[in-house]
Design a protein around this motif. Structure first.
Motif, PDB file in Angstrom:
ATOM      1  N   TYR A   1      30.523  54.962  50.879  1.00 37.00           N
ATOM      2  CA  TYR A   1      31.964  55.187  51.017  1.00 37.00           C
ATOM      3  C   TYR A   1      32.735  54.350  49.998  1.00 37.00           C
ATOM      4  N   THR A   2      32.466  53.079  49.947  1.00 36.96           N
ATOM      5  CA  THR A   2      33.012  52.236  48.884  1.00 36.96           C
ATOM      6  C   THR A   2      31.878  51.418  48.295  1.00 36.96           C
ATOM      7  N   SER A   3      32.026  51.086  47.024  1.00 38.79           N
ATOM      8  CA  SER A   3      31.090  50.157  46.410  1.00 38.79           C
ATOM      9  C   SER A   3      31.812  48.828  46.258  1.00 38.79           C
ATOM     10  N   ASN A   4      31.156  47.872  45.657  1.00 44.50           N
ATOM     11  CA  ASN A   4      31.774  46.578  45.446  1.00 44.50           C
ATOM     12  C   ASN A   4      30.938  45.741  44.488  1.00 44.50           C
ATOM     13  N   ALA A   5      31.628  45.003  43.683  1.00 45.86           N
ATOM     14  CA  ALA A   5      30.988  43.996  42.836  1.00 45.86           C
ATOM     15  C   ALA A   5      32.007  42.891  42.635  1.00 45.86           C
ATOM     16  N   GLY A   6      31.545  41.666  42.615  1.00 42.87           N
ATOM     17  CA  GLY A   6      32.448  40.542  42.424  1.00 42.87           C
ATOM     18  C   GLY A   6      33.041  40.519  41.024  1.00 42.87           C
ATOM     19  N   LEU A   7      34.301  40.123  40.942  1.00 37.71           N
ATOM     20  CA  LEU A   7      34.997  40.007  39.666  1.00 37.71           C
ATOM     21  C   LEU A   7      35.657  38.635  39.571  1.00 37.71           C
ATOM     22  N   LEU A   8      35.925  38.194  38.365  1.00 37.76           N
ATOM     23  CA  LEU A   8      36.657  36.949  38.158  1.00 37.76           C
ATOM     24  C   LEU A   8      38.128  37.277  37.919  1.00 37.76           C
ATOM     25  N   TYR A   9      38.980  36.813  38.820  1.00 39.00           N
ATOM     26  CA  TYR A   9      40.428  36.943  38.661  1.00 39.00           C
ATOM     27  C   TYR A   9      40.920  35.706  37.908  1.00 39.00           C
ATOM     28  N   TYR A  10      41.811  35.914  36.928  1.00 39.15           N
ATOM     29  CA  TYR A  10      42.316  34.753  36.184  1.00 39.15           C
ATOM     30  C   TYR A  10      43.773  34.971  35.788  1.00 39.15           C
ATOM     31  N   ARG A  11      44.485  33.873  35.656  1.00 37.02           N
ATOM     32  CA  ARG A  11      45.907  33.888  35.321  1.00 37.02           C
ATOM     33  C   ARG A  11      46.089  34.006  33.812  1.00 37.02           C
ATOM     34  N   THR A  12      46.625  35.135  33.366  1.00 35.18           N
ATOM     35  CA  THR A  12      46.796  35.363  31.934  1.00 35.18           C
ATOM     36  C   THR A  12      47.936  34.545  31.342  1.00 35.18           C
ATOM     37  N   ASP A  13      48.839  34.058  32.204  1.00 33.17           N
ATOM     38  CA  ASP A  13      49.920  33.225  31.691  1.00 33.17           C
ATOM     39  C   ASP A  13      49.476  31.777  31.498  1.00 33.17           C
ATOM     40  N   LEU A  14      48.295  31.441  32.007  1.00 34.20           N
ATOM     41  CA  LEU A  14      47.772  30.087  31.873  1.00 34.20           C
ATOM     42  C   LEU A  14      46.537  30.018  30.980  1.00 34.20           C
ATOM     43  N   ILE A  15      45.813  31.133  30.868  1.00 30.25           N
ATOM     44  CA  ILE A  15      44.565  31.166  30.102  1.00 30.25           C
ATOM     45  C   ILE A  15      44.641  32.289  29.080  1.00 30.25           C
ATOM     46  N   LYS A  16      44.421  31.956  27.826  1.00 32.60           N
ATOM     47  CA  LYS A  16      44.537  32.964  26.773  1.00 32.60           C
ATOM     48  C   LYS A  16      43.332  33.906  26.761  1.00 32.60           C
ATOM     49  N   LYS A  17      42.137  33.358  26.963  1.00 34.30           N
ATOM     50  CA  LYS A  17      40.923  34.157  26.883  1.00 34.30           C
ATOM     51  C   LYS A  17      40.038  33.831  28.071  1.00 34.30           C
ATOM     52  N   PRO A  18      39.546  34.844  28.791  1.00 30.41           N
ATOM     53  CA  PRO A  18      38.740  34.556  29.987  1.00 30.41           C
ATOM     54  C   PRO A  18      37.382  33.958  29.628  1.00 30.41           C
ATOM     55  N   PRO A  19      36.829  33.128  30.479  1.00 25.13           N
ATOM     56  CA  PRO A  19      35.522  32.525  30.208  1.00 25.13           C
ATOM     57  C   PRO A  19      34.383  33.515  30.397  1.00 25.13           C
ATOM     58  N   ARG A  20      33.362  33.383  29.573  1.00 23.09           N
ATOM     59  CA  ARG A  20      32.158  34.210  29.704  1.00 23.09           C
ATOM     60  C   ARG A  20      30.994  33.419  30.298  1.00 23.09           C
ATOM     61  N   THR A  21      31.081  32.085  30.221  1.00 22.54           N
ATOM     62  CA  THR A  21      30.004  31.233  30.714  1.00 22.54           C
ATOM     63  C   THR A  21      30.547  30.215  31.705  1.00 22.54           C
ATOM     64  N   TRP A  22      29.639  29.586  32.452  1.00 21.96           N
ATOM     65  CA  TRP A  22      30.050  28.537  33.381  1.00 21.96           C
ATOM     66  C   TRP A  22      30.678  27.359  32.652  1.00 21.96           C
ATOM     67  N   ALA A  23      30.130  27.037  31.485  1.00 24.61           N
ATOM     68  CA  ALA A  23      30.672  25.907  30.725  1.00 24.61           C
ATOM     69  C   ALA A  23      32.116  26.173  30.318  1.00 24.61           C
ATOM     70  N   GLU A  24      32.406  27.406  29.891  1.00 24.01           N
ATOM     71  CA  GLU A  24      33.765  27.765  29.515  1.00 24.01           C
ATOM     72  C   GLU A  24      34.683  27.762  30.738  1.00 24.01           C
ATOM     73  N   LEU A  25      34.184  28.233  31.876  1.00 24.75           N
ATOM     74  CA  LEU A  25      34.973  28.218  33.106  1.00 24.75           C
ATOM     75  C   LEU A  25      35.327  26.782  33.474  1.00 24.75           C
ATOM     76  N   ARG A  26      34.344  25.896  33.425  1.00 25.78           N
ATOM     77  CA  ARG A  26      34.586  24.492  33.751  1.00 25.78           C
ATOM     78  C   ARG A  26      35.641  23.895  32.824  1.00 25.78           C
ATOM     79  N   GLU A  27      35.497  24.135  31.531  1.00 24.83           N
ATOM     80  CA  GLU A  27      36.427  23.570  30.549  1.00 24.83           C
ATOM     81  C   GLU A  27      37.855  24.057  30.801  1.00 24.83           C
ATOM     82  N   LYS A  28      38.009  25.350  30.995  1.00 26.77           N
ATOM     83  CA  LYS A  28      39.349  25.915  31.191  1.00 26.77           C
ATOM     84  C   LYS A  28      39.934  25.507  32.541  1.00 26.77           C
ATOM     85  N   ALA A  29      39.082  25.438  33.579  1.00 30.82           N
ATOM     86  CA  ALA A  29      39.569  25.055  34.898  1.00 30.82           C
ATOM     87  C   ALA A  29      40.036  23.599  34.910  1.00 30.82           C
ATOM     88  N   LEU A  30      39.290  22.727  34.257  1.00 30.74           N
ATOM     89  CA  LEU A  30      39.692  21.320  34.157  1.00 30.74           C
ATOM     90  C   LEU A  30      41.020  21.183  33.418  1.00 30.74           C
TER      91      LEU A  30
END
Length: 415
Positions: A142-171
């Motif tokens: 009936y429905t499918s699902n897959a997790g996605l990364l939601y991110y604020r485009t007004d705060l982050i210019k480019k979304p992270p592709r790796t955990w290291a990039e996520l950590r850097e941008k989140a910090l």
């Protein structure tokens, strides 16, 4: 003629009551028409009733009543299992989490369906597999699902592709804007099993074989996955309150501006759009060395073995999983449809720009183990990971992973 009338009436009455499956889900016809009940998880976006109203207007003698169960998947399962173990006729159509197919089929709680009645060849292939157990179709996607990364485009210019990039941008964001960095669903329930499974998969591993018969957890990859989460909690870019988050809590935290990044399902897109407008976007989950791998989620529709109106239930499922209704599931509920062609529709892509990324996420997602004991496996994973994530982090990642693997192997040995 008059003497044969009681026999005719008896036959009609039996047919009207419908039939149930045998002890382990033998072939069952769908007989019996009349009002039905649709039991499924709580409708947090209020999209379901208008879709049900369309059916009810066209089928006044076979109306469907929505019975909303709790939001959390494990609470839904508990209520359904209690009802079905009692052989209650209260439920007719069941909205099953994709991981419950094997358990419900093995216990004889749902009936097998005829494949030819449904356009399965036009559905996303991985999604169809979630409804199959021991070469039989037990439900309809009936429905499918897959997790996605939601991110604020007004705060982050480019979304992270790796955990290291996520950590850097989140910090960076937490220091600069005084908001939380990243969160998923980290309360000790099915959502934590999903989040940890995704972390293991995104590190190149797997917890249990797809058929649920062997523990395949690599301890080094499990340690890497767990350390990704504990590092965020230690360093503060994953807020400690996220240890209490289920889907709704993490959705609200993001759309209310308390998080820069959030892992969630696509149903959170519509409410976020209403609150944040164009100040956010979604992309695939990040992983250790590149894009990560989601757990495959979704809801399949099955028919209770104890329903007295199985024929109506089957007709309703055919309607509710049809192309027109599936389009409304997306446009009115923001839930991922199961028809492949809807992901390639230019009009829908303009309205839901995340569809290409979501399609790729679904096609590269991994299903959770096909096991009649899935609930036990999930409880072990969630409780083990919860211990590892709890401050002051007294248990090492190695100890958590080793203990988890041992407990999982014990469950599989005894099944």
């Amino acid at each position: 003629m008059r003497r044969s009338l009681p026999l005719v009436l008896a036959v009609l009455l039996v047919a009207g009551c419908g039939t149930a499956s045998d002890e382990h889900g033998g072939e069952t016809g769908t007989t019996g028409t009349g009002p039905i009940t649709f039991a499924t998880g709580r409708d947090t976006t209020a999209y379901l009733q208008p879709l049900l109203d369309r059916w009810n207007q066209a089928h006044p003698a076979e109306k469907v009543t929505l019975l909303e169960l709790p939001e959390a998947a494990d609470e839904q399962r508990a209520q359904m299992a209690a009802n079905l173990q009692a052989q209650s006729t209260r439920y007719d159509v069941l909205g099953l989490d994709v991981v419950w197919t094997a358990e419900f089929a093995e216990n004889g709680w749902i009936i097998p369906l005829e494949r030819g009645l449904f356009p399965l060849d036009r559905f996303l292939p991985p999604v169809v597999e979630t409804a199959v157990y021991k070469d039989k179709l037990w439900a309809v996607p009936y429905t499918s699902n897959a997790g996605l990364l939601y991110y604020r485009t007004d705060l982050i210019k480019k979304p992270p592709r790796t955990w290291a990039e996520l950590r850097e941008k989140a910090l960076e964001v937490t220091k600069k804007h005084d908001i939380g960095g990243y969160a998923g669903q980290f309360l000790a329930y099915e959502g934590l099993t999903v989040n940890f499974s995704e972390a293991v998969q995104s590190a190149g591993g797997q917890i249990v074989s797809p058929d649920g018969t062997k523990v395949t957890l690599d301890l080094a990859k499990a340690r890497t996955a767990l350390n990704f989460l504990t590092q965020g909690l230690r360093e503060g870019w994953i807020p400690k309150e996220s240890l209490t988050y289920k889907e709704e809590e993490s959705r609200l935290a993001f759309q209310e501006g308390r998080l820069a990044f959030a892992r969630n399902w696509p149903h959170a897109y519509g409410p976020a759009k209403a609150k944040l407008g164009d100040r956010f976007a979604v992309t695939r989950l990040p992983g250790l060395d590149g894009p990560g791998s989601s757990s495959l989620g979704g809801v399949n529709l099955a028919i209770s073995a104890y329903s007295r109106h199985q024929h109506t239930a089957q007709d309703f499922i055919r309607y509710f999983t049809g192309l027109d209704n599936e389009r409304r599931v997306l446009t009115e509920g923001s839930f991922p449809p199961v028809w492949t062609e809807l992901y390639d529709d230019p009009e829908l892509i303009r309205r839901f720009p995340y569809l290409p990324a979501l399609k790729e996420s679904i096609l590269t997602a991994k299903a959770r183990p096909v096991s009649a004991n899935y609930n036990q496996l999930s409880l072990v994973i969630a409780s083990s990971v919860a211990k590892g994530l709890s401050p002051p982090f007294a248990e090492s990642a190695d100890d958590v992973a080793a203990s988890m693997k041992s407990e999982l192997e014990e469950i599989i040995r005894t099944q």
